[in-house]
Motif scaffolding. Sequence first.
Motif, PDB file in Angstrom:
ATOM      1  N   MET A  33       2.809   5.276  -1.657  1.00 24.82           N
ATOM      2  CA  MET A  33       2.046   5.442  -0.422  1.00 24.82           C
ATOM      3  C   MET A  33       2.927   5.313   0.813  1.00 24.82           C
ATOM      4  O   MET A  33       2.656   5.931   1.855  1.00 24.82           O
ATOM      5  CB  MET A  33       0.918   4.405  -0.391  1.00 24.82           C
ATOM      6  N   GLN A  34       4.010   4.536   0.746  1.00 20.36           N
ATOM      7  CA  GLN A  34       4.879   4.361   1.906  1.00 20.36           C
ATOM      8  C   GLN A  34       5.524   5.679   2.328  1.00 20.36           C
ATOM      9  O   GLN A  34       5.800   5.892   3.510  1.00 20.36           O
ATOM     10  CB  GLN A  34       5.960   3.325   1.598  1.00 20.36           C
ATOM     11  N   VAL A  35       5.764   6.583   1.380  1.00 20.92           N
ATOM     12  CA  VAL A  35       6.319   7.895   1.728  1.00 20.92           C
ATOM     13  C   VAL A  35       5.298   8.698   2.523  1.00 20.92           C
ATOM     14  O   VAL A  35       5.620   9.303   3.552  1.00 20.92           O
ATOM     15  CB  VAL A  35       6.742   8.647   0.453  1.00 20.92           C
ATOM     16  N   ALA A  36       4.047   8.698   2.049  1.00 17.79           N
ATOM     17  CA  ALA A  36       2.991   9.374   2.806  1.00 17.79           C
ATOM     18  C   ALA A  36       2.763   8.685   4.139  1.00 17.79           C
ATOM     19  O   ALA A  36       2.415   9.331   5.142  1.00 17.79           O
ATOM     20  CB  ALA A  36       1.700   9.397   1.992  1.00 17.79           C
ATOM     21  N   ASN A  37       2.973   7.370   4.167  1.00 15.48           N
ATOM     22  CA  ASN A  37       2.813   6.613   5.400  1.00 15.48           C
ATOM     23  C   ASN A  37       3.775   7.101   6.468  1.00 15.48           C
ATOM     24  O   ASN A  37       3.431   7.153   7.656  1.00 15.48           O
ATOM     25  CB  ASN A  37       3.032   5.126   5.111  1.00 15.48           C
ATOM     26  N   THR A  38       4.991   7.478   6.058  1.00 18.05           N
ATOM     27  CA  THR A  38       5.967   7.998   7.021  1.00 18.05           C
ATOM     28  C   THR A  38       5.463   9.272   7.669  1.00 18.05           C
ATOM     29  O   THR A  38       5.608   9.476   8.880  1.00 18.05           O
ATOM     30  CB  THR A  38       7.311   8.261   6.323  1.00 18.05           C
ATOM     31  N   PHE A  39       4.856  10.139   6.873  1.00 19.36           N
ATOM     32  CA  PHE A  39       4.291  11.374   7.426  1.00 19.36           C
ATOM     33  C   PHE A  39       3.193  11.069   8.440  1.00 19.36           C
ATOM     34  O   PHE A  39       3.165  11.614   9.539  1.00 19.36           O
ATOM     35  CB  PHE A  39       3.744  12.242   6.299  1.00 19.36           C
TER      36      PHE A  39
ATOM     37  N   LEU B  83      -0.757   2.942  10.110  1.00 16.63           N
ATOM     38  CA  LEU B  83      -1.580   1.743   9.951  1.00 16.63           C
ATOM     39  C   LEU B  83      -2.934   2.086   9.342  1.00 16.63           C
ATOM     40  O   LEU B  83      -3.431   1.375   8.450  1.00 16.63           O
ATOM     41  CB  LEU B  83      -1.776   1.060  11.312  1.00 16.63           C
ATOM     42  N   ALA B  84      -3.521   3.174   9.812  1.00 19.43           N
ATOM     43  CA  ALA B  84      -4.822   3.592   9.262  1.00 19.43           C
ATOM     44  C   ALA B  84      -4.696   3.973   7.791  1.00 19.43           C
ATOM     45  O   ALA B  84      -5.580   3.655   6.975  1.00 19.43           O
ATOM     46  CB  ALA B  84      -5.375   4.763  10.071  1.00 19.43           C
ATOM     47  N   LEU B  85      -3.606   4.648   7.455  1.00 21.39           N
ATOM     48  CA  LEU B  85      -3.417   5.050   6.061  1.00 21.39           C
ATOM     49  C   LEU B  85      -3.234   3.831   5.152  1.00 21.39           C
ATOM     50  O   LEU B  85      -3.781   3.778   4.034  1.00 21.39           O
ATOM     51  CB  LEU B  85      -2.212   5.980   5.950  1.00 21.39           C
TER      52      LEU B  85
ATOM     53  N   VAL C   2       8.445  15.359   2.594  1.00 18.92           N
ATOM     54  CA  VAL C   2       8.036  14.914   1.268  1.00 18.92           C
ATOM     55  C   VAL C   2       6.677  14.221   1.329  1.00 18.92           C
ATOM     56  O   VAL C   2       5.884  14.281   0.385  1.00 18.92           O
ATOM     57  CB  VAL C   2       9.108  13.976   0.666  1.00 18.92           C
ATOM     58  N   GLY C   3       6.400  13.556   2.462  1.00 19.26           N
ATOM     59  CA  GLY C   3       5.154  12.801   2.591  1.00 19.26           C
ATOM     60  C   GLY C   3       3.915  13.662   2.589  1.00 19.26           C
ATOM     61  O   GLY C   3       2.838  13.205   2.184  1.00 19.26           O
ATOM     62  N   TRP C   4       4.008  14.927   3.040  1.00 18.09           N
ATOM     63  CA  TRP C   4       2.832  15.800   3.063  1.00 18.09           C
ATOM     64  C   TRP C   4       2.274  16.035   1.654  1.00 18.09           C
ATOM     65  O   TRP C   4       1.091  15.786   1.405  1.00 18.09           O
ATOM     66  CB  TRP C   4       3.174  17.102   3.766  1.00 18.09           C
ATOM     67  N   PRO C   5       3.090  16.518   0.690  1.00 16.53           N
ATOM     68  CA  PRO C   5       2.517  16.672  -0.666  1.00 16.53           C
ATOM     69  C   PRO C   5       2.132  15.350  -1.310  1.00 16.53           C
ATOM     70  O   PRO C   5       1.194  15.296  -2.113  1.00 16.53           O
ATOM     71  CB  PRO C   5       3.650  17.377  -1.439  1.00 16.53           C
TER      72      PRO C   5
ATOM     73  N   MET D  86       0.817  12.806   0.270  1.00 16.07           N
ATOM     74  CA  MET D  86      -0.504  12.480   0.811  1.00 16.07           C
ATOM     75  C   MET D  86      -1.594  13.307   0.132  1.00 16.07           C
ATOM     76  O   MET D  86      -2.680  12.782  -0.173  1.00 16.07           O
ATOM     77  CB  MET D  86      -0.524  12.723   2.327  1.00 16.07           C
ATOM     78  N   ARG D  87      -1.311  14.570  -0.132  1.00 15.90           N
ATOM     79  CA  ARG D  87      -2.297  15.399  -0.835  1.00 15.90           C
ATOM     80  C   ARG D  87      -2.525  14.880  -2.254  1.00 15.90           C
ATOM     81  O   ARG D  87      -3.654  14.910  -2.761  1.00 15.90           O
ATOM     82  CB  ARG D  87      -1.823  16.856  -0.868  1.00 15.90           C
ATOM     83  N   TRP D  88      -1.465  14.405  -2.916  1.00 23.09           N
ATOM     84  CA  TRP D  88      -1.614  13.865  -4.258  1.00 23.09           C
ATOM     85  C   TRP D  88      -2.445  12.587  -4.249  1.00 23.09           C
ATOM     86  O   TRP D  88      -3.311  12.394  -5.101  1.00 23.09           O
ATOM     87  CB  TRP D  88      -0.226  13.579  -4.839  1.00 23.09           C
ATOM     88  N   LEU D  89      -2.213  11.734  -3.258  1.00 20.97           N
ATOM     89  CA  LEU D  89      -3.009  10.518  -3.142  1.00 20.97           C
ATOM     90  C   LEU D  89      -4.478  10.845  -2.869  1.00 20.97           C
ATOM     91  O   LEU D  89      -5.384  10.199  -3.401  1.00 20.97           O
ATOM     92  CB  LEU D  89      -2.442   9.631  -2.026  1.00 20.97           C
TER      93      LEU D  89
END
Length: 806
Positions: A573-579, A591-593, A792-795, A797-800
């Motif tokens: 999740m931290q990777v998606a958090n960067t996005f 923070l919301a994520l 990398v965070g975009w895909p 986030m979609r996976w999550l």
Amino acid sequence: MRVDGREITVSGNLLQPLVRRTNDIFRLSMATVFLAAVVTSSLVTRRDWVALERSISGVVALLTPTQSNLVYLAYGVAILALPFAILIGLITARQWRLLAAYAAAGVIAVLALSINSSGFSAPRWHFDLDDRLRTLLSQFLDDPRWIAMLAAVLTVSGPWLEARWRRWWWALLLAFVPIHLVVSAVVPARSLLGLSVGWFVGALTVLVVGTPALEVPLDGAVRALIRRGFAVTALTVVRPAGAGPLVLWAACEVADDPDVSHVPRVVTEPPQAIVEMYGPNQRSGGIVSQVWRRVRLRNSETAPLHASMRRAVEHRGLMAIAIGELGVANSTTIALAALERGWTLYAHTQPRGVTLDATSADVSLVGPVWQALGVLHRHQISHGDLRAKEITIDDGAALFGGFGSAEYGATDVLLQADIAALLVSTTAIFGAEASVGAAIAEFDETTVLNASRRLTKAALPKHIRDSVPDASVVMTAARDEVMHQTGTDRIKAETITRFTRTQVIQLVLLVALVYVAYPFISTVPAFFSELRTANWWWALLGLTVSALTYVGAAAALWACASGLVSFSHLAIMQVANTFAATTTPAGVGGLALSTRFLQKGGLGSLRATAAVALQQSVQVITHVALLIFFSVIAGTSTNLSHFVPKTTVLYLIGGIALGSIGIVTFVPALRHWLGTAVRPRLKELGGELVELMREPKRLAIIVAGCAATTLGAALALWASVEAFGGGTTFVTVTVVTMIGGTLASAAPTPGGVGAVEAALIGGLAAFGVPAAVAVPSVLLYRVLTCWLPVFVGWPVMRWLTKNDMI
């Protein structure tokens, strides 16, 4: 009022209020586009216009000079008389309110074309033709100001004029183009400018003043009722026309005219009716509303479009007849007719019974209400507007009214929407237990359970939610009662929009990403040329360290959440958090994520928010402690003025802070907010920190994770500097990273784009790093720690999202 020898008493105000309707906005928009097109084409291709008009005029000018003069003279008389004919017509019709708008539009249109750089004068865009008829009338035809005035007054007076006269007068005005070409006396291009200016001024005047009151064809309405055997004796205005139709109460006597004796009589005892009259501007926003619903909602959620206001009224009347045949309509259709001047009449009997919201809330009445809805649904009819005021109770039986949204042959979606709406309306009156019980008794549990998925703000129409007090509480109570009576653990909300909230958020984030990436893209060519001299082993080290920072952040948040979530998923999740953090200002998306991830992981809303707040608090404390430590090690002789604010800026920041404290102190509302909203949160956070001090192992994990995040970023920058042959120490780079990052965090741009780069480059320069090394080093650092994780965070986030983790 006297109609066909009958004296009819009319009481009440029939005039519509001045309102700004959708067609007024459309008219102004089209006038603006036309004016822009004429002005642009006149400025850009004026010579081509002149050549084209001269050529066409030479081809079609078949009249002799004498014939041309006669045509020119006749048309000039008509154009000169046109505004006076309109003025006389308005005075005769006693449209006194129109005269001010009429005069204002004409004067403004003339003045708009009379102003130039040298003062007030008329434009001179025509040829000097010696054979032109030089009379007073020709000067009116040659002057675009006169055309502009005519277009303006015609536009303003249009809503008052009959359609026939309006069409004829506009045709007369627009005839100047072919007449001028045939006569070959004047270039019509400049008159087109007058026409566009006049239309724009008139449309703007109508929008400002509002669509005027129209003459109501009451005589036609009376004749239509008489044809149905309803001899009107008196009309009383119940509601003036405005946002809805003009509503009148009609008293009558049974028609004794031999010509209508064969007509079936639908009068009541005593004879009376409700007459609704829809004017030509009454539902101008209807088609816009229908189209917007089509764009926003899925096809199954929207009824077929009505081509016109008359078709919508006819649909309502026909549905009233169909539902009346089933015995559950509280009124009977009397007449529906198209009247003069674009009006439509719909008359029906007075609704029988007492409205549901005016009853004594007797629980025994909830059963008949649901039974009446069952009658409709068994005949594949949806009501579409089940507000309490549209339901009446007559001698223990429930009846329906207001069939404007009803549909025959309704889809399952529309039937479910009916059940959800009635759940809300009846729960607000009879309570959730009685309402849900009656619904399940009439329908089966599965049907009610599926319909309860629509008990959301997005699924229920606004007019349904506005009809009950505290709609959100009512929907929650109904949904909880459905779960209780059906034994269901969870009700998943129905998706009714074409785009879900998550998809909209992701689209916004992508747009933000393009916005913040644009400044970086412009430096890509120079950056890639510098990469040829870089040491890729140092770059690989920086990438590895950057990846380890996500492990540290995940460890800190995992410990703050007391280990109640999966550590591996938290690291992903931290990777998606960067996005999310990079594409939103101040990192609020990250923070919301994080909070959302913890909630999906099983933590409650308060517990998840507290965990994120705790992690951020420890991160700030650790950051400040490391900054002080490394600053002391680096010494005080280094010039930090490149990235430390000047004294004036510091004084300004301090003044703003003190001023904010003063405002909060002296404004009661802010003091109340501080005491009720902020103080409890701070107290709770302080309690969390105290509790954390009693758990050394957990505290150590959080501090180590926060320190790894800060020091990992510094190590990644140091590796980037070394990749380009820099000669600075890790300690100095750490100071630059922490101070520069702190200063740039206040930047309004998402991810601090621009501010972070400037602060880091200035900080490295302050420590003696050459610009030829500092600039590519900082760009490489941002690629490793920001842009690669973002893409990398975009895909991720979609996976999550797909796996229901956020």
